[in-house]
Design a protein around this motif. Structure first.
Motif, mmCIF file in Angstrom:
data_model
loop_
_atom_site.group_PDB
_atom_site.id
_atom_site.type_symbol
_atom_site.label_atom_id
_atom_site.label_comp_id
_atom_site.label_asym_id
_atom_site.label_seq_id
_atom_site.Cartn_x
_atom_site.Cartn_y
_atom_site.Cartn_z
ATOM 1 N N ALA A 1 0.782 -1.259 -0.092
ATOM 2 C CA ALA A 1 0.275 -0.107 0.039
ATOM 3 C C ALA A 1 0.915 1.285 -0.129
ATOM 4 N N GLU A 2 2.173 1.107 0.810
ATOM 5 C CA GLU A 2 2.906 2.433 0.550
ATOM 6 C C GLU A 2 3.500 2.561 -0.602
ATOM 7 N N ALA A 3 3.797 1.512 -1.278
ATOM 8 C CA ALA A 3 4.240 1.882 -2.452
ATOM 9 C C ALA A 3 3.543 2.247 -3.554
ATOM 10 N N ARG A 4 2.276 1.799 -3.428
ATOM 11 C CA ARG A 4 1.215 2.319 -4.291
ATOM 12 C C ARG A 4 1.301 3.917 -4.103
ATOM 13 N N PHE A 5 1.041 4.267 -2.634
ATOM 14 C CA PHE A 5 0.946 5.551 -2.452
ATOM 15 C C PHE A 5 2.187 6.810 -3.033
ATOM 16 N N ILE A 6 3.265 5.913 -2.906
ATOM 17 C CA ILE A 6 4.497 6.792 -3.563
ATOM 18 C C ILE A 6 4.160 7.049 -5.196
ATOM 19 N N ARG A 7 3.727 5.835 -5.570
ATOM 20 C CA ARG A 7 3.687 5.845 -7.091
ATOM 21 C C ARG A 7 2.465 6.699 -7.607
ATOM 22 N N VAL A 8 1.464 6.914 -6.754
ATOM 23 C CA VAL A 8 0.272 7.599 -6.995
ATOM 24 C C VAL A 8 0.687 9.217 -6.638
ATOM 25 N N TYR A 9 1.267 9.526 -5.741
ATOM 26 C CA TYR A 9 1.753 10.614 -5.424
ATOM 27 C C TYR A 9 2.468 11.247 -6.472
ATOM 28 N N SER A 10 3.388 10.760 -7.135
ATOM 29 C CA SER A 10 4.313 11.110 -8.128
ATOM 30 C C SER A 10 3.495 11.131 -9.517
ATOM 31 N N TYR A 11 2.866 10.216 -9.718
ATOM 32 C CA TYR A 11 1.801 10.394 -10.643
ATOM 33 C C TYR A 11 0.913 11.534 -10.713
ATOM 34 N N PHE A 12 0.603 11.857 -9.703
ATOM 35 C CA PHE A 12 -0.319 13.141 -9.490
ATOM 36 C C PHE A 12 0.423 14.336 -9.751
ATOM 37 N N GLN A 13 1.506 14.438 -9.065
ATOM 38 C CA GLN A 13 2.611 15.421 -9.599
ATOM 39 C C GLN A 13 2.713 15.808 -10.731
ATOM 40 N N LEU A 14 3.321 14.696 -11.418
ATOM 41 C CA LEU A 14 3.661 14.839 -12.900
ATOM 42 C C LEU A 14 2.343 15.264 -13.759
ATOM 43 N N ALA A 15 1.265 14.772 -13.586
ATOM 44 C CA ALA A 15 -0.073 15.064 -14.381
ATOM 45 C C ALA A 15 -0.319 16.597 -14.232
ATOM 46 N N ASN A 16 -0.031 17.180 -13.026
ATOM 47 C CA ASN A 16 -0.419 18.578 -12.839
ATOM 48 C C ASN A 16 0.677 19.169 -13.301
#
Length: 509
Positions: free
Chosen positions: A135-150
């Motif tokens: 779950a933590e690795a998923r969080f790290i991944r989703v956080y960076s994807y969110f930042q990149l997308a924005n």
């Protein structure tokens, strides 16, 4: 492609040690260790410097929080670099030919998250702990994807769903497609990863009397979810998760009692024409330097998850931003707006005095989910959903900790006579509390929501320039970023496009 071809395994020197050892000594890197246990993967995620830093020049220089004007440049031309101007004036062609640090850094974090997910079934350890690390690795991944997308994609709107999004990378293998998915597919991927990240139940526990904000926790994921749903204009769920995060942890630092100037003496000599020594007042947090004393940043105590802008020392606030602060009673102005900061940056002969924004060190501004952000998010959701009186009261909880206790009530506390006025007060307070690092995201969503009253058209007046030279002998020109400009999607590196043999496509302008 370059964004994904970096060391296949990155581990900290503390790979076989516990978190306590990590807090006592900054980690170093080695690429010679293959993980065998859950503890090995834990140590990989403890790499504090790697995950926290966000070198996003696009966000810091690209909004109306940043002050770029000819008088400042004329006083010390050598301080201003072409890349800085390119981001500040929204030039989207030549900047793609250079190194784009933020793009690279966030993809490395995604790769590291995918590395953890790859090894989890292959290492020894309890299944419960493996599920938490997943779950933590998923969080790290989703956080960076969110930042990149924005930063590198157009804003989230139904009209943009078929526009280029990001490559979907779920493994460490180079055989995965590098073509950009659509924007809708990218946000669907973000949503799916957030759903899995929300299964994380790790507490925001203390280690060596420090909140464990260098690692993900349930509170951190809740706070990120509030940020995510705010961008999606889902104000009900954004408020729900902001309140969940605040229900776990809600400590605000009171600037009246918990903020002070640094004990370190900072003096600079100017020539006007006589030699004069000026003493500068920095907040004591200025001495918090990542890498040399990692526990200092953790002592701040308002973070859910530690992230900060990095490697940008020219945080000159715009005149518009400066005017939003009450210069007498707002303690954020007192401590974070450093008078004569330009002297420290070399504007001394002849002297030109202009303030700078300073939080940690010279270049680090908090950007991770935090208690003040959740208060602001809760307030915005209340206001946007019609409960604007309650939203103003929520804003005043933050101001109680930021305004001088001696301020008149009419100055200390905000008020509004309508929902529209409350929106204005909210947007101004967000800028005062979180300048430089959240304004880019905010402008993108303001310009695409269903409320035209908060739209922002950003403009600058500055000299013309080309790929190598600032044409300061010519008359200044006006630069504008219109509300629906395609320039809200910053360019990705041409080097990665070339490495992909053209499979990865550049944004169109």
């Amino acid at each position: 492609m370059n964004m994904y071809k970096f060391i296949v395994v990155v581990f900290v020197a503390s790979v076989f040690t516990c978190c306590n050892d990590f807090l006592e000594e900054p980690p170093s890197k080695t690429s010679s260790v293959v993980p065998e246990t859950v503890e090995d993967l834990e140590s990989l995620l403890n790499n504090y410097n790697f995950f926290a830093a966000e070198p996003s020049q696009e966000q810091v220089f690209g909004t109306d929080d940043y002050g770029l004007f000819t008088e400042l440049y004329d006083s010390r031309p050598g301080l201003f670099h072409i890349f800085q101007l390119q981001y500040a004036t929204w030039e989207r062609k030549d900047v793609a030919n250079g190194k784009i640090a933020y793009w690279e850094s966030e993809w490395k974090k995604i790769f590291t998250a995918n590395l953890v997910l790859f090894y989890l079934p292959r290492v020894s350890g309890s299944e419960d702990r493996k599920q938490q690390l997943k779950a933590e690795a998923r969080f790290i991944r989703v956080y960076s994807y969110f930042q990149l997308a924005n930063v590198y994609c157009l804003p989230y709107t139904e009209a943009n769903w078929e526009e280029p999004g990001l490559p979907i990378k779920e493994t460490t293998g180079f055989e995965e497609p590098v073509a950009r998915a659509t924007l809708k597919e990218t946000w669907d991927f973000i949503d799916a990863n957030l759903t899995e990240a929300l299964t994380l139940t790790t507490s925001l526990e203390e280690v060596n009397n420090k909140k464990r904000t260098w690692r993900a926790s349930q509170a951190a994921v809740y706070a990120f979810a509030a940020r995510y749903y705010l961008v999606l204009y889902d104000y009900a769920r954004a408020q729900q998760y902001a309140e969940k995060a605040l229900g776990i942890y809600n400590r605000l630092r009171n600037y009246n009692t918990e903020m002070r100037y640094s004990d370190i003496v900072y003096e600079v000599t100017i020539f006007d024409p006589d030699t004069t020594t000026i003493r500068l007042k920095y907040p004591y947090t200025h001495s918090f330097v990542a890498g040399t004393a990692p526990t200092d940043l953790l002592e701040w105590g308002e973070f859910y998850y530690l992230r900060y802008s990095d490697d940008i020392s020219d945080n000159f606030p715009s005149r518009e931003l400066l005017a939003l602060y009450d210069h007498t009673y707002d303690l954020r102005y007192k401590y974070h707006i450093v008078e004569h900061y330009s002297y420290h940056r070399g504007f001394i002969d002849p002297p030109y005095s202009y303030p700078g924004y300073v939080f940690f060190d010279f270049s680090k501004i908090p950007n991770g989910p935090s208690v003040p952000e959740m208060i602001l998010t809760k307030a915005e959701c209340q206001i946007r959903q019609g409960a604007w009186q309650e939203g103003i009261q929520t804003l005043n909880e933050l101001r109680e900790a930021r305004m001088n206790a001696d301020a008149p009530a009419g100055v200390k506390y905000l008020s509004a006579a309508s929902q529209q006025e409350a929106v204005v007060k909210l947007t101004e307070e967000r800028r005062r509390e979180m300048p430089f690092v959240t304004r880019w995201f905010d402008v993108r969503r303001y310009n695409n929501n269903d409320d035209p009253s908060d739209d922002v058209v950003m403009t600058r007046t500055f000299y013309p320039y080309n790929a190598s030279t600032i044409l300061d002998h010519e008359s200044p020109v006006h630069y504008t970023l219109e509300k629906h400009s395609r320039k809200f999607a910053c360019p990705i590196p041409n080097a990665d496009i070339m490495a992909s043999n053209g499979v990865l496509k550049q944004n169109e302008y």
